[in-house]
Enzyme design. Sequence first.
Site, PDB file in Angstrom:
ATOM      1  N   GLU A  47       1.032  -0.940  -0.014  1.00 28.24           N
ATOM      2  CA  GLU A  47      -0.121   0.087   0.270  1.00 28.24           C
ATOM      3  C   GLU A  47       0.765   1.052  -0.011  1.00 28.24           C
ATOM      4  OE1 GLU A  47      -2.126   0.976   3.729  1.00 28.24           O
ATOM      5  OE2 GLU A  47      -3.201   2.050   2.868  1.00 28.24           O
ATOM      6  N   ARG A 272       5.371 -12.408   9.223  1.00 32.07           N
ATOM      7  CA  ARG A 272       6.537 -11.490   9.567  1.00 32.07           C
ATOM      8  C   ARG A 272       7.413 -11.473   9.381  1.00 32.07           C
ATOM      9  NH1 ARG A 272       1.888  -8.001   9.933  1.00 32.07           N
ATOM     10  NH2 ARG A 272       2.853  -6.775   9.263  1.00 32.07           N
ATOM     11  N   LYS A 282       4.856   0.514  10.442  1.00 33.32           N
ATOM     12  CA  LYS A 282       4.718   1.294   9.815  1.00 33.32           C
ATOM     13  C   LYS A 282       4.301   2.471  10.563  1.00 33.32           C
ATOM     14  CE  LYS A 282       3.585   0.008   5.468  1.00 33.32           C
ATOM     15  NZ  LYS A 282       2.718   0.230   4.088  1.00 33.32           N
TER      16      LYS A 282
END
Length: 571
Positions: A47, A272, A282
């Site tokens: 994204e 992850r 983020k």
Amino acid sequence: MEKFKLTDHKKSDEESPERRNFVRDIVEEDLKTDKFGGMVHTRFPPEPNGYLHIGHAKSICLNFGLARDYKGLCNLRFDDTNPTKEESEYVESIKLDVRWLGFDWGDREYYASDYFDQLYEFALTLVRKGKAYVCDLTGDEIRQYRGTLTEPGKDSPYRNRSVDENLDLFQRMRKGEFPNGSRTLRAKIDMGSPNINMRDPVLYRILHATHHRTGDAWCIYPMYDWAHGQSDSIEKITHSVCTLEFADHRPLYDWFLDELGIYHSKQIEFARLNLTYTVMSKRRLLLLVEEGLVKGWDDPRMPTISGLRRRGYSPESIRLFADRIGVGRSESTSDVALLEDCVRDDLNRRAPRVMAVHRPVKLVLENYPEGVVEELEAVNNPEDHSAGSRTIPFSKILYIEQDDFRENPPKKYFRLSPGMEVRLRYAYIIKCTEVIKDKATGQILELRCTYDPETRSGSPQSARKVKGTIHWVSAAHAKDAEVRLYDRLFTVENPGGDDWRSFLNPHSFEQVQGCKVEPGLATAKAGERFQFERLGYFCVDEDSAGEKLVFNRTVTLRDTWAKMEKATDKT
RNA sequence: UGGGGUGUAGCCAAGUGGUAAGGCAGCGGCCUUUGGAGCCGCCAUUCCCAGGUUCGAAUCCUGGCACCCCAGCCA
């Protein structure tokens, strides 16, 4: 130059066959059973709402690596379904980072926003099938109707609107007749499902916002669940690899594809990456930047790709790291020491050696002739014969590292101290005869030494055994430089909790001025990497310009002496 | 008795019924004109726990325990 030992080393891990992991097992099985017609087509779907970090690098290496190893393709697809958070700036940084890492998506640069029309048509299909409806519940109400983790939800009062009414309302949503948040399009699945994702998930929300690519063409935007799987399907993605938290979404992913009867990609979830002594979300990275706790997304202390790049990490080292950590389904936190080992591994083979003094102390060779300059030969890289050698100037007045002299040397200290001998790398064996100090402060101003003219590097006498070898730079020829030293961003392995900022390492950055480097470095270009002998790997920072040389320390060399000292400190 | 997932060394991680790979870290040693690099050796009698099946179990079965994720009109 055979008088200095050149080492051979094992070949890079990167050239050896990829290690096994469960994703590759699945792909191989699908290839064997011809599930996707012998195709392997993956995608990396960021994204564009932030910069890429080392965790994304793991995913990039996985997805592009799969395509490379199984003769398939990997698309770059921007998951840009939320205009309020996404920006073109991020798109550009992401493309640069993926390319820099060494991957190529050819002409397959896609955007979920490219599919807005198609997605809208798909939604119409679902509405016509009676599998989606327009809901007038407010956000709060939707939440209340959803139930909880342990209690089922209840049907929305708008759930049984007619197909015609839904069609009409949905089309008017798209035309912009309704304000933000007033209505949503929802899938009609099962409000009693134990999987909350199946309790009539929202497909479209009304958002009168300008999109970075579609501008004002739309005022309804698809949700992740609605956009992602169908985008995969449109691109004929065979294996859609995502992180673990989406495992709960898989039944929904499959449901949409089945209801629509379109190409069915397979979603596979993996764990992850987490890394010690840093943060990876983020949100937190953004806070570090916004609160000025670091100097930007590319601050060399950041785990971002741009930060690592500026720090001096090579793409090869990051790919090597991705290979070595493996891919699994158990949540894990990799030791940053492994990442550091990967850069050392890579740079050891490739980085030219050079001499640089961080904290100089003047050293005068009393018996060396005034005004004479010798050009001494130095090996550029003992790991790489083809790197050749260079010449470095030597003269009466030198600089050596403050740390390489001790007036009262501890046991096993092999460097310079009063009355003791040490070898100057590529030069002569010297002996310290006198220490000149500032009477007031006691600070060492200058070291007086004698050199043994018989021991010039390469001469028979140079073979004499001396405990230590230190680096140096000729005072008259050295260039000034600024060196930026970096350490771990946090003081604890896992900086968690609300007060994670309180674990920031106050010593993670140190700016050292007045460093002295060998003259050949004067022409070094931004991004070039070197090994400063005995100190570590450094790269030229982009702030370097003309006479002003600036180096970033990527990582120190392994330092067994420091380790020994630390160990004795403790006892 | 909500659902989904995961437990193999300090950290990663192979292992898919035949007797615990590898890497990092750590610890010894060799070598060395980088206290770098390289080389050699050590580092899990045991795989979350307890039962069971089997000649044989980290792998199969049963029952526990621990941890992670999910209640955005974020992705």
